[in-house]
Design a protein around this motif. Structure first.
Motif, short mmCIF file in Angstrom:
data_model
loop_
_atom_site.label_atom_id
_atom_site.label_comp_id
_atom_site.label_asym_id
_atom_site.label_seq_id
_atom_site.Cartn_x
_atom_site.Cartn_y
_atom_site.Cartn_z
N ASN A 53 0.86 -1.17 0.00
CA ASN A 53 0.00 0.00 0.00
C ASN A 53 0.90 1.23 0.00
O ASN A 53 1.86 1.29 0.78
N TYR A 54 0.60 2.18 -0.86
CA TYR A 54 1.48 3.34 -1.00
C TYR A 54 0.65 4.59 -1.22
O TYR A 54 -0.38 4.55 -1.91
N ASP A 55 1.05 5.69 -0.61
CA ASP A 55 0.37 6.96 -0.89
C ASP A 55 1.38 8.09 -0.83
O ASP A 55 2.38 8.02 -0.11
N ILE A 56 1.09 9.13 -1.61
CA ILE A 56 2.00 10.25 -1.71
C ILE A 56 1.24 11.48 -2.19
O ILE A 56 0.27 11.36 -2.94
N THR A 57 1.64 12.64 -1.72
CA THR A 57 1.14 13.90 -2.26
C THR A 57 2.14 14.37 -3.31
O THR A 57 3.34 14.47 -3.02
N LEU A 58 1.67 14.64 -4.52
CA LEU A 58 2.56 14.89 -5.66
C LEU A 58 2.83 16.36 -5.93
O LEU A 58 3.45 16.68 -6.95
N ASN A 59 2.40 17.25 -5.06
CA ASN A 59 2.62 18.68 -5.30
C ASN A 59 4.09 19.00 -5.56
O ASN A 59 4.43 19.68 -6.53
N ASP A 60 4.97 18.52 -4.69
CA ASP A 60 6.38 18.85 -4.83
C ASP A 60 6.97 18.25 -6.09
O ASP A 60 7.74 18.90 -6.81
N ALA A 61 6.62 16.98 -6.38
CA ALA A 61 7.15 16.33 -7.57
C ALA A 61 6.71 17.05 -8.84
O ALA A 61 7.51 17.29 -9.74
N LEU A 62 5.44 17.44 -8.92
CA LEU A 62 4.94 18.13 -10.10
C LEU A 62 5.49 19.55 -10.19
O LEU A 62 5.73 20.06 -11.28
N THR A 63 5.72 20.17 -9.06
CA THR A 63 6.35 21.49 -9.06
C THR A 63 7.77 21.39 -9.61
O THR A 63 8.20 22.21 -10.43
N ASP A 64 8.50 20.37 -9.17
CA ASP A 64 9.86 20.17 -9.66
C ASP A 64 9.88 19.84 -11.15
O ASP A 64 10.89 20.07 -11.83
N LEU A 65 8.78 19.30 -11.67
CA LEU A 65 8.68 19.01 -13.10
C LEU A 65 8.30 20.25 -13.91
O LEU A 65 8.25 20.19 -15.13
N GLY A 66 7.98 21.36 -13.24
CA GLY A 66 7.78 22.62 -13.95
C GLY A 66 6.40 23.22 -13.88
O GLY A 66 6.16 24.27 -14.49
N MET A 67 5.45 22.60 -13.16
CA MET A 67 4.10 23.16 -13.16
C MET A 67 3.72 23.79 -11.81
O MET A 67 2.57 23.79 -11.39
N GLY A 68 4.72 24.36 -11.14
CA GLY A 68 4.49 24.98 -9.85
C GLY A 68 3.47 26.11 -9.90
O GLY A 68 2.74 26.33 -8.93
N GLU A 69 3.40 26.82 -11.03
CA GLU A 69 2.45 27.92 -11.15
C GLU A 69 1.02 27.47 -10.94
O GLU A 69 0.18 28.21 -10.41
N ALA A 70 0.71 26.25 -11.35
CA ALA A 70 -0.66 25.74 -11.22
C ALA A 70 -1.10 25.62 -9.77
O ALA A 70 -2.29 25.58 -9.48
N PHE A 71 -0.13 25.60 -8.85
CA PHE A 71 -0.44 25.49 -7.43
C PHE A 71 -0.44 26.85 -6.73
O PHE A 71 -0.60 26.91 -5.51
N SER A 72 -0.23 27.92 -7.48
CA SER A 72 -0.05 29.24 -6.88
C SER A 72 -1.21 30.17 -7.20
O SER A 72 -2.13 29.83 -7.95
#
Length: 439
Positions: free
Chosen positions: A338-357
């Motif tokens: 069983n695995y779970d993760i919040t992907l905000n940081d990973a996706l921000t590091d991939l270049g889409m940080g603006e979408a979270f701002s």
């Protein structure tokens, strides 16, 4: 030659997308997109079809005679998969990791239809979709859905999408319609103030994953106005199942100085196999035709770090072309994770940080919206029959005014530090220094 290459890419995509991460009878993924905020334009009026009166902008992809996904989109999906895995690995390298890039990609592709301006560009960068038009992306995803849902006579694979709208909220018709046309999303109207609405959504998820994922929405918050849900279901046995009588306990080496006894499955047979100085790898096929496989890569001793550093889409494509049929013996552990993760940081590091701002621009779906959280949960079990796995991805969108404010910080300057004196009007740095021992 080009067609041969395309067929190879297509087959690799089928194997890669729904084989590499999976191994018992069922493989499931559910991706949910939660959209919140005040949206404008076409009103959702019908509980079964929010835009029943709107004209179709294009021919429905499923009605076309030929179904051909764009190889650029397939390649983009592959690159995104390995980039996402790499980012997750950076943050969680000492524990088990199991993700469904397909689940995440579909959820974000549906969301991408609502992005505009620099936010769309940022998402395109993260998803490796630069230079590919929205029409190409949507048409290819529609074509891939059709191809993937017919992998083998003895293998079941279905991809279902749905939109769940607050009955009192309006949405931009083109955004809704594209998700209906290309992703075959079912659109349903709900009273989000009714506490039973989350149960209605979860029932759909449960049904479309054959009971393997029973919940993706915990509660519906007051500001939420729309959920986009993706569910993927896969059922297939190994082409040649492992004999349970051959399963026995053997040592599993967690580290050079740590081991445990674990149940291991064993089988001799003909497999597609690859070995080089970095690893051994085998393809374990499902179903009658083996169009979907589990690929198992075993790094050579003391070579795990180098292997993962080389694990990218380019090398993956090279490796896929190097497998050849060979007789051999395979011993594979049974396992359940069983695995779970919040992907905000990973996706921000991939270049889409603006979408979270607060600078996020989702004006193609409505006004003043931003992603607040991307959560991902998975389950996998591998045994003698095949693979059972499940994944859920939740993309939550809130009004930009509701984007979380920074938490109060604590700064204890009790060690050497750097400082500078800067003129903020001109940007001129007047003084700077490193203070090792204040006197």
């Amino acid at each position: 030659m080009h067609r041969q290459k395309f067929n190879s890419v297509k087959e690799n995509f089928l194997q890669r997308r729904y084989g590499v991460r999976l191994g018992r009878r069922y493989v499931l993924a559910a991706a949910g997109v939660m959209l919140m905020g005040v949206l404008g334009c076409s009103q959702v009026n019908d509980s079964t079809s929010a835009l029943a009166k709107s004209p179709l902008p294009t021919e429905s992809p499923s009605t076309k005679k030929t179904v051909t996904p764009d190889t650029k989109v397939v390649a983009a999906n592959t690159k995104f998969s390995f980039k996402l895995f790499s980012e997750v690995l950076k943050k969680d390298s000492k524990d088990n990791i199991f993700i469904s890039p397909s689940s995440v990609a579909i959820a974000l592709a549906m969301t991408y239809n609502g992005a505009s301006g620099s936010t769309q560009q940022a998402m395109a960068k993260a998803l490796e979709l630069q230079g590919i038009s929205l029409e190409e992306i949507n048409s290819s995803n529609a074509a891939l859905k059709i191809l993937l849902e017919n992998p083998d006579p003895k293998v079941q694979l279905t991809i279902a999408n749905s939109l769940w709208a607050n009955k009192d909220t309006s949405f931009k018709s083109e955004f809704i319609q594209r998700n209906k046309d290309f992703y075959k999303a079912k659109v349903t109207n709900l009273d989000f103030k009714d506490s039973r609405s989350s149960g209605v959504i979860n029932t759909w998820v449960n049904e479309n994953t054959r009971g393997k994922i029973n919940k993706i929405v915990e509660t519906i918050e007051p500001e939420q106005v729309l959920f986009l849900i993706n569910a993927i279901y896969f059922k297939g046995n190994w082409s040649n199942e492992f004999d349970k009588n051959q399963t026995a306990e053997y040592p599993f080496y967690i580290a050079s100085d740590k081991q445990k006894q674990h149940l291991m499955m064993s089988r001799t047979g003909d497999y597609r196999y690859l070995e080089n100085e970095q690893f051994q790898a085998v393809s374990l096929p499902y179903g009658k035709d083996g169009k979907i496989s589990l690929y198992v890569f075993l790094p050579k001793e003391n070579n795990s770090k180098a292997f993962y550093e080389n694990l990218n889409s380019d090398n993956w494509e090279k490796w896929m072309a190097q497998f050849s049929k060979q007789e051999g013996f395979v011993r594979l552990p049974r396992f359940k994770i069983n695995y779970d993760i919040t992907l905000n940081d990973a996706l921000t590091d991939l270049g889409m940080g603006e979408a979270f701002s607060r600078r996020a621009n989702f004006s193609a779906m409505g006004k003043n919206l931003a992603i607040s959280q991307v959560k991902h949960k998975t389950f996998v079990e591998v045994n003698e029959e095949g693979t059972e796995a499940a994944a859920a991805t939740s993309v939550e969108i809130v009004p930009t005014s509701a984007v979380e404010k920074p938490k109060p910080f604590r700064m204890i300057v009790d060690r050497p530090f750097f400082c500078a004196v800067r003129d903020n009007q001109t940007g001129s740095v007047l003084f700077m220094g490193s203070i090792v021992e204040p006197r």
